[in-house]
Design a protein around this motif. Structure first.
Motif, short mmCIF file in Angstrom:
data_model
loop_
_atom_site.label_atom_id
_atom_site.label_comp_id
_atom_site.label_asym_id
_atom_site.label_seq_id
_atom_site.Cartn_x
_atom_site.Cartn_y
_atom_site.Cartn_z
N THR A 1 -8.08 9.93 11.54
CA THR A 1 -9.20 9.45 10.24
C THR A 1 -8.86 8.00 9.99
O THR A 1 -9.84 7.21 9.67
CB THR A 1 -8.57 10.39 8.98
N GLY A 2 -7.58 7.71 10.06
CA GLY A 2 -7.09 6.05 9.71
C GLY A 2 -7.80 5.42 10.87
O GLY A 2 -8.26 4.18 10.35
N GLN A 3 -7.82 5.67 12.11
CA GLN A 3 -8.60 4.76 13.18
C GLN A 3 -9.95 4.53 12.72
O GLN A 3 -10.45 3.49 12.93
CB GLN A 3 -8.33 5.52 14.52
N ALA B 1 2.05 3.93 8.62
CA ALA B 1 1.50 4.72 9.81
C ALA B 1 0.09 4.23 9.65
O ALA B 1 -0.69 4.09 10.90
CB ALA B 1 1.97 6.09 9.84
N CYS B 2 -0.84 4.70 8.81
CA CYS B 2 -2.01 4.41 8.65
C CYS B 2 -2.52 2.93 8.88
O CYS B 2 -3.68 2.75 9.18
CB CYS B 2 -2.69 5.23 7.35
N SER B 3 -1.69 2.18 8.45
CA SER B 3 -1.72 0.59 8.65
C SER B 3 -1.83 0.45 10.13
O SER B 3 -2.40 -0.52 10.46
CB SER B 3 -0.93 -0.22 7.96
N CYS C 1 -6.22 9.01 5.54
CA CYS C 1 -5.18 9.26 6.31
C CYS C 1 -3.75 9.35 5.67
O CYS C 1 -3.03 10.02 5.99
CB CYS C 1 -5.05 7.86 7.21
N VAL C 2 -3.78 8.39 4.87
CA VAL C 2 -2.42 8.54 3.83
C VAL C 2 -2.45 9.97 2.96
O VAL C 2 -1.18 10.57 3.10
CB VAL C 2 -2.25 7.33 2.68
N THR C 3 -3.42 10.24 2.78
CA THR C 3 -3.58 11.81 1.85
C THR C 3 -3.20 12.88 2.90
O THR C 3 -2.24 13.79 2.62
CB THR C 3 -4.94 12.04 1.37
N GLY C 4 -3.71 12.70 4.05
CA GLY C 4 -3.58 13.84 5.01
C GLY C 4 -2.16 13.73 5.56
O GLY C 4 -1.58 14.87 5.62
N LEU C 5 -1.34 12.74 5.66
CA LEU C 5 -0.01 12.66 5.95
C LEU C 5 0.92 13.08 4.97
O LEU C 5 2.02 13.88 4.98
CB LEU C 5 0.49 11.31 6.48
N THR C 6 0.61 12.89 3.73
CA THR C 6 1.57 13.02 2.38
C THR C 6 1.29 14.43 2.11
O THR C 6 2.35 15.27 1.62
CB THR C 6 1.61 12.25 1.45
N LYS C 7 0.01 15.25 2.21
CA LYS C 7 -0.09 16.57 1.86
C LYS C 7 0.39 17.55 3.04
O LYS C 7 0.48 18.46 2.54
CB LYS C 7 -1.80 16.61 1.56
N GLY C 8 0.44 17.09 4.07
CA GLY C 8 0.94 18.02 5.15
C GLY C 8 2.30 18.34 5.12
O GLY C 8 2.48 19.48 5.66
#
Length: 89
Positions: free
Chosen positions: A57-59, A84-86, A66-73
């Motif tokens: 998603t970030g790419q 990471a998303c950067s 991307c940030v939301t997907g990583l932190t909510k996971g």
């Protein structure tokens, strides 16, 4: 979270921000860079599927997603997610 884990994640992120991501020749490598930042924080094994999905998603330009997907996971701090998303685009 242990300080050593946090420091490892920050150092990995800084390394990518200061040159690692700029050296990545292909778009696929960008997703891998994103995943590597998360794996450095999680310290163990392969990244779960939600990490791969969030990095993809970030790419495609969805930094916030991307940030939301990583932190909510679960298990990924906001600082690591941002770093990471950067690395993904």
């Amino acid at each position: 979270m242990r300080t050593s884990t946090r420091v490892a994640g920050v150092l990995t992120g800084l390394t990518l921000a200061l040159g690692g991501a700029a050296l990545a020749p292909a778009a696929h490598a960008d997703v891998r860079d994103c995943i590597n930042v998360v794996e450095a924080q999680l310290q163990g094994g392969e990244a779960p599927s939600y990490v791969v999905t969030a990095c993809k998603t970030g790419q495609s330009g969805g930094h916030a997603g991307c940030v939301t997907g990583l932190t909510k996971g679960g298990g990924v701090t906001n600082g690591t997610a941002v770093t990471a998303c950067s690395a993904a685009p």
